[in-house]
Enzyme design. Sequence first.
Site, PDB file in Angstrom:
ATOM      1  N   ASP A 326     -12.752  -3.069 -15.237  1.00  0.00           N
ATOM      2  CA  ASP A 326     -13.129  -2.053 -15.570  1.00  0.00           C
ATOM      3  C   ASP A 326     -13.931  -1.129 -14.578  1.00  0.00           C
ATOM      4  O   ASP A 326     -14.400  -1.845 -13.784  1.00  0.00           O
ATOM      5  CB  ASP A 326     -13.849  -1.928 -16.958  1.00  0.00           C
ATOM      6  CG  ASP A 326     -13.704  -0.656 -17.543  1.00  0.00           C
ATOM      7  OD1 ASP A 326     -12.971   0.443 -17.498  1.00  0.00           O
ATOM      8  OD2 ASP A 326     -14.671  -0.412 -18.523  1.00  0.00           O
ATOM      9  N   ASP A 603     -16.541  -4.183 -20.559  1.00  0.00           N
ATOM     10  CA  ASP A 603     -17.644  -4.134 -21.359  1.00  0.00           C
ATOM     11  C   ASP A 603     -17.358  -3.490 -22.814  1.00  0.00           C
ATOM     12  O   ASP A 603     -18.499  -3.401 -23.657  1.00  0.00           O
ATOM     13  CB  ASP A 603     -18.952  -3.359 -20.770  1.00  0.00           C
ATOM     14  CG  ASP A 603     -18.384  -2.018 -20.157  1.00  0.00           C
ATOM     15  OD1 ASP A 603     -17.416  -1.549 -20.577  1.00  0.00           O
ATOM     16  OD2 ASP A 603     -18.850  -1.141 -19.442  1.00  0.00           O
ATOM     17  N   ASP A 607     -12.049  -3.328 -24.160  1.00  0.00           N
ATOM     18  CA  ASP A 607     -11.515  -4.312 -23.310  1.00  0.00           C
ATOM     19  C   ASP A 607     -11.354  -5.713 -23.986  1.00  0.00           C
ATOM     20  O   ASP A 607     -10.800  -6.646 -23.642  1.00  0.00           O
ATOM     21  CB  ASP A 607     -12.796  -4.530 -22.296  1.00  0.00           C
ATOM     22  CG  ASP A 607     -12.647  -3.268 -21.483  1.00  0.00           C
ATOM     23  OD1 ASP A 607     -11.717  -2.545 -20.918  1.00  0.00           O
ATOM     24  OD2 ASP A 607     -13.927  -2.978 -21.215  1.00  0.00           O
TER      25      ASP A 607
END
Length: 860
Positions: A326, A603, A607
């Site tokens: 990410d 996070d 996800d």
Amino acid sequence: MDPPAHSRPVADVFERLESGEDGLSGAEARRRREEYGPNAVTQAAGRSLLTILASQFRSVLIYVLVVAAALSLWTGHAVDAVLIAVIVLANGLFGFVQDYRAEASLAALRELTAPTAIVRRDGTTEEVTATEIVPGDVVELTGGDVVPADCRLVSVTGLEADESALTGESVPVGKHTPPVPADTPLAERTPMVYKGTNVTRGRGVAVVTATGMDTEVGAIAAELAGTETTETPLQRELDSLGRKLGVGVVILAALVVPLLLAQGTDPFQAALTAVSLAVAAVPEGLPAVVTLTLALGVRRMADENALVRRLPAVEALGGVDVICTDKTGTLTRGQMSVSRMWVNDGVVDFGGPSEAEVTVPDRVELLLRGAALCNDATPDDEDGDPTERALVDAAESAGIDVAALRDANPRTDEIPFSSERKWMGTVHDDRAYVKGAPEVVLSKAGRVVTGAGVEEMTDERRERVREQVRAFADDALRVLAVAYADDADGEDDLTGGLVFVGLVGLIDPAREEVADAIAATKRAGIDVKMVTGDNVRTAAAIADSLGMDTEVMEGRELAAMDDEELRERVESVDVFARTAPEHKVRILRALQANGHRVAMTGDGVNDAPALKNADIGVAMGIRGTDVAKQASDIVLLDDNYATIERAIERGRAIFDNVWKFVAYLLSANVAEVAIVFIGSLFGYLVLPAVQLLWINLLTDGLPAVALGADPASEDVMDRPPRDPDRGIVGRGMLGLMAGIGTVSTAVMLGLLFLTLDGARAVTPYAMTMVFTGFVAIEFEKLYVIRWLGETPTFSNPWLAGAIAVSAVLQLAVLYTPLNEYFGTVPLGLADWGLLAGTLLLALPGYLAVAAYVRRRSRTR
């Protein structure tokens, strides 16, 4: 199928939900609660403690050991059976503790539920627990609220929501009520707010469209619950090895027992020999040693800010060849900051007070003063709007005491920001300040601050401002304009005639250490791919600053591809923008279908499915949601991408050490089986089961575990990841096992026949010499295998200590009353001299085999 709520006018949504702006009646709300159930993310039925414990023993290696223990008990060797059982139980209990901690993944989703909400019912507003919310309820939202359910906005006043945990968007999203197309990505559905996200500013009224498991968070929970935890290659390989060893034990027993019976051996002795072969064939210490070595790696990684939640992840991390990461909070700092400013026709790269003072001190100070006064954040505010916090931080870093500034310039009036207005204004005693969208502020400005003072805003100057806005935007900066007006009393005085001060460009910047970490992982043969919900321009700019390929694929393009197309494109594209949770999972599956082992970092709630689907899920410890942490294998305690690089290095070093002790254990078992089998052909029971277990306990216990403390080789991050199709027991290890096993067998059989001195049965003296010689030769072989792994001889003091302890224990079974149980006799000085000669005889053969294997292959 009905069009989604974000694509329909508010009136249509109310009609579909049979509701209105006054909300539902109490009776209707109760009826719907019975129909739809509580507004909560349901938790899948977790495994019971008994189930978790039982799963620790579902290994073929364990099954073989249990059979060996049963045979030992059947033949009257209860102590042997107890030793095997203790080893099996210790390994199972250790794994149980680790596995149980991973069972809270779905429970963490409950943390996203707002405890209360304001709803309109029976013509009034009331506060209810969030679990009582039902579709059709009308809720009121204000800054600081947690959104209780998925809602279609009815009206808004400057409403913004932080949806980063769900979408990956790095800045709050401005909300409005007009519908958007049905295929609009989640991050751009401005008429909607979603369960578990946070309202950062403004007010709004919304009608609930989905609750519980029907929400976006609920969909993630359902996918997370349906995701199976995959085994690592090492787990699969050890299980395969166990099956092969089990088949081998059966074949050996089928050959040896009839052969012994044909030679006239009594059935009890034949059965005892079969048990000895089983004990010799099975490396009973292997599961425990693997577990303990991985646990040692876990402790070391924790010291380096990588918390491992699942032991096999340590081994698997060292073999990944793709990292899907990410952007927000992982590659970047996860917080907005001022990057550049434009004042007096000049760009200031913001570098703190010294640079600002040298460049254009008056104009920079005026710009930052205006941005700090026209601002609702405070210097110590950690929960406010990130853009406003960044402006306050910039003013403070430039030497402006924001608290003192506000005390000296009290606010007498304000015009709050709204998504329709696109600007905010504050009025003070002698001056008013405005900040907002550059085009809007520019349209209200009749003058501009220049180096020569305040001058008329000409068309040519206006175009220069627009060009600078475009330049900042091309660099993925969020751009705000600041202006002021003298003698303003309220909003009417701020609708025109402003004095334009300058522009502020903000960004969520890349972490300073990440570029080097990405370069290091690429040198190690690991591809890095950014998968983010942020927009294309921002994603490409961050990728460029980190030295990544800037070819970008949008979520819409990805969604239009079939799996085959995606498998082809995913190899060349390194940046995926505007992705939804299902896109991340598809990317991972495409990479895995192409044979990659993938680590996924993240996070947010969005996800979690990808973290659990990945070969290795890596969550952020500071910014990460509980859902992400519980779905992951590894948690980075410092949210630092550079920690991933260190963890990979540690994982590779641990795998090297696992390779060394697996080679060490299996080569020892080859020799043990060969000696017992060949001895049985001559009618000799060379090493009874208790002695074989003791050999394995001394040589496969502390010394093997101490191998886990071996330092990493210097080239550990300069070689490509291990081929996932090439097992730990590859050609190199097989050659090592065969070669070293042959040397050990030949030397030990020579020692046996030398010490038998023509006897027709194995004497206690001959058995003691072979027993002790085998322990000593294993210690010698250990250092040869370390030499093969290019590990400096004296680099591991723990290993020397472990060997010393094992040697003392061996002496105890020779020179204490324990020798009666083990069937040994004390050895004299001449006997130790003979054993030393045996070691010298074996050493050239060991070194020759190791040198050959080093030349032929490197399979670690």
